[in-house]
Design a protein around this motif. Structure first.
Motif, PDB file in Angstrom:
ATOM      1  N   VAL A  15     137.269  20.588  98.841  1.00  0.00           N
ATOM      2  CA  VAL A  15     138.424  21.083  98.089  1.00  0.00           C
ATOM      3  C   VAL A  15     139.559  20.067  98.102  1.00  0.00           C
ATOM      4  O   VAL A  15     140.262  19.912  97.101  1.00  0.00           O
ATOM      5  CB  VAL A  15     138.892  22.464  98.609  1.00  0.00           C
ATOM      6  CG1 VAL A  15     140.174  22.912  97.922  1.00  0.00           C
ATOM      7  CG2 VAL A  15     137.796  23.502  98.394  1.00  0.00           C
ATOM      8  N   GLU A  16     139.746  19.350  99.190  1.00  0.00           N
ATOM      9  CA  GLU A  16     140.816  18.336  99.226  1.00  0.00           C
ATOM     10  C   GLU A  16     140.578  17.254  98.183  1.00  0.00           C
ATOM     11  O   GLU A  16     141.511  16.845  97.488  1.00  0.00           O
ATOM     12  CB  GLU A  16     140.941  17.715 100.625  1.00  0.00           C
ATOM     13  CG  GLU A  16     141.764  18.539 101.576  1.00  0.00           C
ATOM     14  CD  GLU A  16     143.194  18.791 101.097  1.00  0.00           C
ATOM     15  OE1 GLU A  16     143.871  17.857 100.618  1.00  0.00           O
ATOM     16  OE2 GLU A  16     143.636  19.946 101.207  1.00  0.00           O
ATOM     17  N   ALA A  17     139.339  16.781  98.052  1.00  0.00           N
ATOM     18  CA  ALA A  17     139.026  15.773  97.027  1.00  0.00           C
ATOM     19  C   ALA A  17     139.228  16.360  95.634  1.00  0.00           C
ATOM     20  O   ALA A  17     139.769  15.694  94.748  1.00  0.00           O
ATOM     21  CB  ALA A  17     137.599  15.264  97.207  1.00  0.00           C
ATOM     22  N   ALA A  18     138.812  17.598  95.432  1.00  0.00           N
ATOM     23  CA  ALA A  18     139.001  18.255  94.136  1.00  0.00           C
ATOM     24  C   ALA A  18     140.491  18.426  93.838  1.00  0.00           C
ATOM     25  O   ALA A  18     140.941  18.220  92.710  1.00  0.00           O
ATOM     26  CB  ALA A  18     138.294  19.610  94.114  1.00  0.00           C
ATOM     27  N   LYS A  19     141.251  18.791  94.851  1.00  0.00           N
ATOM     28  CA  LYS A  19     142.701  18.966  94.672  1.00  0.00           C
ATOM     29  C   LYS A  19     143.347  17.644  94.260  1.00  0.00           C
ATOM     30  O   LYS A  19     144.185  17.618  93.347  1.00  0.00           O
ATOM     31  CB  LYS A  19     143.309  19.503  95.971  1.00  0.00           C
ATOM     32  CG  LYS A  19     144.751  19.940  95.838  1.00  0.00           C
ATOM     33  CD  LYS A  19     145.203  20.764  97.031  1.00  0.00           C
ATOM     34  CE  LYS A  19     145.430  19.931  98.243  1.00  0.00           C
ATOM     35  NZ  LYS A  19     146.139  20.640  99.325  1.00  0.00           N
ATOM     36  N   PRO A  37     138.359  28.992 108.122  1.00  0.00           N
ATOM     37  CA  PRO A  37     138.278  29.173 109.575  1.00  0.00           C
ATOM     38  C   PRO A  37     138.153  27.857 110.351  1.00  0.00           C
ATOM     39  O   PRO A  37     138.539  27.786 111.511  1.00  0.00           O
ATOM     40  CB  PRO A  37     137.044  30.049 109.775  1.00  0.00           C
ATOM     41  CG  PRO A  37     136.410  30.230 108.459  1.00  0.00           C
ATOM     42  CD  PRO A  37     137.300  29.667 107.411  1.00  0.00           C
ATOM     43  N   ASP A  38     137.644  26.805 109.689  1.00  0.00           N
ATOM     44  CA  ASP A  38     137.492  25.510 110.364  1.00  0.00           C
ATOM     45  C   ASP A  38     138.714  24.611 110.174  1.00  0.00           C
ATOM     46  O   ASP A  38     138.724  23.472 110.627  1.00  0.00           O
ATOM     47  CB  ASP A  38     136.237  24.807 109.864  1.00  0.00           C
ATOM     48  CG  ASP A  38     136.265  24.528 108.367  1.00  0.00           C
ATOM     49  OD1 ASP A  38     137.254  24.889 107.692  1.00  0.00           O
ATOM     50  OD2 ASP A  38     135.282  23.959 107.868  1.00  0.00           O
ATOM     51  N   GLY A  39     139.747  25.107 109.498  1.00  0.00           N
ATOM     52  CA  GLY A  39     140.965  24.326 109.289  1.00  0.00           C
ATOM     53  C   GLY A  39     140.960  23.503 108.010  1.00  0.00           C
ATOM     54  O   GLY A  39     142.006  23.037 107.576  1.00  0.00           O
ATOM     55  N   LEU A  57     140.729  26.292  93.100  1.00  0.00           N
ATOM     56  CA  LEU A  57     139.631  25.483  93.617  1.00  0.00           C
ATOM     57  C   LEU A  57     139.160  26.134  94.912  1.00  0.00           C
ATOM     58  O   LEU A  57     139.925  26.240  95.872  1.00  0.00           O
ATOM     59  CB  LEU A  57     140.106  24.057  93.892  1.00  0.00           C
ATOM     60  CG  LEU A  57     140.706  23.317  92.703  1.00  0.00           C
ATOM     61  CD1 LEU A  57     141.306  21.990  93.149  1.00  0.00           C
ATOM     62  CD2 LEU A  57     139.662  23.103  91.612  1.00  0.00           C
ATOM     63  N   LEU A  58     137.917  26.580  94.939  1.00  0.00           N
ATOM     64  CA  LEU A  58     137.363  27.326  96.065  1.00  0.00           C
ATOM     65  C   LEU A  58     136.283  26.508  96.757  1.00  0.00           C
ATOM     66  O   LEU A  58     135.413  25.933  96.083  1.00  0.00           O
ATOM     67  CB  LEU A  58     136.749  28.640  95.543  1.00  0.00           C
ATOM     68  CG  LEU A  58     136.011  29.515  96.545  1.00  0.00           C
ATOM     69  CD1 LEU A  58     136.981  30.105  97.567  1.00  0.00           C
ATOM     70  CD2 LEU A  58     135.253  30.621  95.812  1.00  0.00           C
ATOM     71  N   ASP A  59     136.328  26.470  98.079  1.00  0.00           N
ATOM     72  CA  ASP A  59     135.268  25.828  98.842  1.00  0.00           C
ATOM     73  C   ASP A  59     133.955  26.523  98.502  1.00  0.00           C
ATOM     74  O   ASP A  59     133.852  27.749  98.588  1.00  0.00           O
ATOM     75  CB  ASP A  59     135.560  25.942 100.336  1.00  0.00           C
ATOM     76  CG  ASP A  59     134.588  25.145 101.184  1.00  0.00           C
ATOM     77  OD1 ASP A  59     133.359  25.278 100.989  1.00  0.00           O
ATOM     78  OD2 ASP A  59     135.054  24.412 102.069  1.00  0.00           O
ATOM     79  N   ARG A  60     132.978  25.748  98.087  1.00  0.00           N
ATOM     80  CA  ARG A  60     131.707  26.297  97.634  1.00  0.00           C
ATOM     81  C   ARG A  60     131.046  27.199  98.680  1.00  0.00           C
ATOM     82  O   ARG A  60     130.290  28.105  98.347  1.00  0.00           O
ATOM     83  CB  ARG A  60     130.780  25.147  97.234  1.00  0.00           C
ATOM     84  CG  ARG A  60     129.668  25.562  96.335  1.00  0.00           C
ATOM     85  CD  ARG A  60     129.021  24.398  95.602  1.00  0.00           C
ATOM     86  NE  ARG A  60     129.792  24.074  94.399  1.00  0.00           N
ATOM     87  CZ  ARG A  60     130.094  22.834  94.022  1.00  0.00           C
ATOM     88  NH1 ARG A  60     129.694  21.807  94.726  1.00  0.00           N
ATOM     89  NH2 ARG A  60     130.795  22.632  92.927  1.00  0.00           N
ATOM     90  N   ARG A  61     131.360  26.990  99.968  1.00  0.00           N
ATOM     91  CA  ARG A  61     130.791  27.842 101.029  1.00  0.00           C
ATOM     92  C   ARG A  61     131.168  29.303 100.849  1.00  0.00           C
ATOM     93  O   ARG A  61     130.475  30.188 101.316  1.00  0.00           O
ATOM     94  CB  ARG A  61     131.291  27.404 102.414  1.00  0.00           C
ATOM     95  CG  ARG A  61     130.880  26.018 102.827  1.00  0.00           C
ATOM     96  CD  ARG A  61     131.506  25.651 104.157  1.00  0.00           C
ATOM     97  NE  ARG A  61     132.972  25.623 104.045  1.00  0.00           N
ATOM     98  CZ  ARG A  61     133.803  25.610 105.065  1.00  0.00           C
ATOM     99  NH1 ARG A  61     133.353  25.643 106.294  1.00  0.00           N
ATOM    100  NH2 ARG A  61     135.100  25.559 104.876  1.00  0.00           N
ATOM    101  N   PHE A  62     132.297  29.560 100.191  1.00  0.00           N
ATOM    102  CA  PHE A  62     132.794  30.923 100.049  1.00  0.00           C
ATOM    103  C   PHE A  62     132.523  31.512  98.664  1.00  0.00           C
ATOM    104  O   PHE A  62     132.997  32.593  98.344  1.00  0.00           O
ATOM    105  CB  PHE A  62     134.292  30.972 100.362  1.00  0.00           C
ATOM    106  CG  PHE A  62     134.605  30.424 101.724  1.00  0.00           C
ATOM    107  CD1 PHE A  62     134.188  31.089 102.866  1.00  0.00           C
ATOM    108  CD2 PHE A  62     135.292  29.233 101.869  1.00  0.00           C
ATOM    109  CE1 PHE A  62     134.449  30.590 104.125  1.00  0.00           C
ATOM    110  CE2 PHE A  62     135.570  28.715 103.124  1.00  0.00           C
ATOM    111  CZ  PHE A  62     135.141  29.397 104.257  1.00  0.00           C
TER     112      PHE A  62
END
Length: 137
Positions: A15-19, A37-39, A57-62
């Motif tokens: 997500v940081e790279a996407a942001k 949860p992992d920061g 932008l959502l982390d694909r894990r979620f």
């Protein structure tokens, strides 16, 4: 029942790279960010366009669905003033052509790309959109 787009959500492994990529593309910073949860950033959100539509932008894990092998699904077409210049800018920033610039009818032109994170991003010149904006347009 459907009153308008509230938020369009794209997923990314990073997500940081996407942001960073979307900040460069849009010329604005994300106004909201939430860690997982992992920061690491799990979600970030921009407000863009004439109606300040939210692009999340959502982390694909979620993601509620695991990602498929190929891009697909819904294509949200974002209104642009100059479709050729906008399409070229997306390509220059590393997006890949998904659908070339295509005239759909008088005053309706679309194109789409796959962003570096695997999401389909559509752009459109749409005379109805401009008519809705009216004088403030």
């Amino acid at each position: 029942m459907l009153r308008g787009i509230a938020t369009v959500v794209f997923t990314a492994e990073d997500v940081e790279a996407a942001k960073e990529w979307y900040t460069e593309l849009l010329g604005v910073e994300a106004y909201f960010s939430r860690p997982g949860p992992d920061g690491r950033t799990a979600y970030a959100e921009f407000r863009i366009g004439d109606y300040q539509t939210e692009l999340g932008l959502l982390d694909r894990r979620f993601s509620p669905q695991p990602p498929g092998a190929a891009p697909g699904g819904v294509v949200a077409n974002w209104a642009v003033d100059d479709i050729e210049a906008s399409f070229q800018r997306l390509l220059d920033l590393g997006a890949k052509e998904y659908e070339p610039i295509t005239t759909r009818g008088e005053g309706f032109i679309t194109a789409s790309v796959i962003d570096p994170f695997g999401n389909v991003l559509g752009i459109m010149h749409n005379t109805h959109y401009l008519a809705i904006l009216g004088p403030q347009g």
